[in-house]
Design an enzyme around this catalytic site. Sequence first.
Site, PDB file in Angstrom:
ATOM      1  N   GLU A  35      30.343  -9.583   3.090  1.00  0.00           N
ATOM      2  CA  GLU A  35      30.027 -10.847   2.441  1.00  0.00           C
ATOM      3  C   GLU A  35      29.769 -10.528   0.965  1.00  0.00           C
ATOM      4  O   GLU A  35      28.988  -9.608   0.665  1.00  0.00           O
ATOM      5  CB  GLU A  35      28.766 -11.458   3.073  1.00  0.00           C
ATOM      6  N   ARG A 261      24.196   0.750  13.424  1.00  0.00           N
ATOM      7  CA  ARG A 261      24.066   0.729  11.966  1.00  0.00           C
ATOM      8  C   ARG A 261      23.562   2.068  11.483  1.00  0.00           C
ATOM      9  O   ARG A 261      22.816   2.737  12.184  1.00  0.00           O
ATOM     10  CB  ARG A 261      22.986  -0.275  11.549  1.00  0.00           C
ATOM     11  N   LYS A 271      20.805  -5.618   2.071  1.00  0.00           N
ATOM     12  CA  LYS A 271      21.211  -6.171   0.781  1.00  0.00           C
ATOM     13  C   LYS A 271      20.132  -7.063   0.195  1.00  0.00           C
ATOM     14  O   LYS A 271      19.925  -7.089  -1.012  1.00  0.00           O
ATOM     15  CB  LYS A 271      22.504  -6.981   0.946  1.00  0.00           C
TER      16      LYS A 271
END
Length: 557
Positions: A35, A261, A271
């Site tokens: 994104e 992850r 983020k």
Amino acid sequence: MSSETTPVAHFIRNIIEDDLKSGKHQSIVTRFPPEPNGYLHVGHAKSICLNFGMAADHQGKCNLRFDDTNPEKESEEYAQSIQDDVRWMGFQWDGAVRWASDYFDALYDYAVDLIKQGKAYVCDLTPDEMRAYRGTLTEAGRNSPFRERPVEENLDLFTRMKNGEFPDGAKVLRAKIDMAAPNINLRDPVIYRIKRAHHIRTGDKWCIYPMYDYTHCISDALEGITHSLCTLEFEDHRPLYDWCLDQLPVPCHPRQIEFSRLELQYTITSKRKLLQLVTENRVSGWNDPRMPTISGMRRRGYTPEGLREFAKRIGISKSDNTVDMSVLESSIRDDLETRVPRVMAVIKPLKVTITNFVEGETASREAGFHPNHPEFGSRLVPFSKEIWIEADDFAETPPPGWQRLTVGGEVRLRYSYVIKCDEAVKDGAGNVVELKCSIDPNTLGKNPEGRKVKGVIHWLSCAAALPAEIRLYDRLFTMPKPDGDKERDFQDFLNPHSLETVQGWIEACVKDIAPETRYQFERLGYFCSDRVEHQPGAKLVFNRTVTLKDSWAKEHG
Ligand code: ATP
Ligand code: MG
């Protein structure tokens, strides 16, 4: 050291290879779907290496697709930085960059299709009501009172949502699945919302935006993705991924596979939190060399090869684990060791006067830039009456086993003579400000006679050395899991000593090097000229990439 040519086995590679062997797929297509709401971090580097790496290893393709469904948080700057970072990592996506927004028309048409099939409805519940109706992990949800709206009414309302007839948040489109499903993601999830927000690609064309889960699976299918690799938090979303594709006449049904992850000690990989460090000026920007962002690591001097090696060493699995920072640092160090030239620099200078220096007689030697790479070339290391040594390499009262300089002791100057310290000169406060030393003129390029001199130190000619700004970086946080304590703000654990800037000296041979040139400074570590502030021939600025040894564990562990 690098093992780049030998692939590492893992369950995703096995699935892909089985699918190729069985003929389920002739070739594979993966995608990296960031994104554009921030810069990429080291966790994304893992995902990039996996997605692009699997495609490359199997002569497949990997797309770069921006998941741009949250217009308010996304920007062109982020999208550009992501492309730069992927390329810098050494990968190239197939064809043009893709955007989920490229499919907004198709996604809208598919939503209409779902409505026509009676599998989606417009719901007027407020967010609070919707939460109350959703139920809990132990309690089934209840059907929305709008669930049985007739198809015609849903079509009409959805068209009017698109046409901007309702305020933001007034209505949503929901998939009609099962309010009693044990998996909450299947309890009639929202697939479209009303949001008047300017979009970086589609401008003001839309005031309704599709939700991530609905968008992602269809985008994958439209691109012919074979294996949709994502992190474990999406495992519970897989039934929804599959449900959407099962209802719609999409060209194919990609397989979603989850892996764990990357969590890295002493840093954060969120983020949102990284953005907070930037906006609150805790760091100089997304590319601050202390940031775990790809652009920060790049500016610090990390190499794409070293990062790819790191991805390989940590592997791919389904188990949660936090990787020790030393795994990253040793991957970088091992890559740099064999590839970068070595020079001398002094970061905490102490002046030494050579009392028996004889102009025209005391000589300088040539030194190679790398002991194992003669092809890197060599340079003259000029000697002079005054030289800089590292202040830490002198001790007035040395600890046991000291092999460096002390009054009355001897040490070898790298690529030069053996010197003996005859006197330490002090200022009024008793600090050593200069040493008076003498050389043994018989030791240039050969061992002294009748005695052994074990210590070797780095040094620079005061007359020839150039001043340099040297930035010594340490970990950004003082805690292994800075965001692990729910009661405390992760910023409480910022390391106040994560940056120390010193004015040092360096060999003149680096005078004109370009930004982003890497060296080993002998005995000090690996350094890289700063991408942003270093000016060839004018202002030399170096960032410490990593120390030579894992000194951190010793000092802090
Ligand atoms: P964040 O939670 O930091 O915002 P994200 O997952 O929302 O990260 P995206 O831009 O959606 O960020 O991520 C793009 C891809 O990178 C996704 O496939 C995601 O699963 C993967 N990814 C993100 N963070 C990590 C991580 N820490 N380890 C491995 N892969 C990651
Ligand atoms: Mg995401």
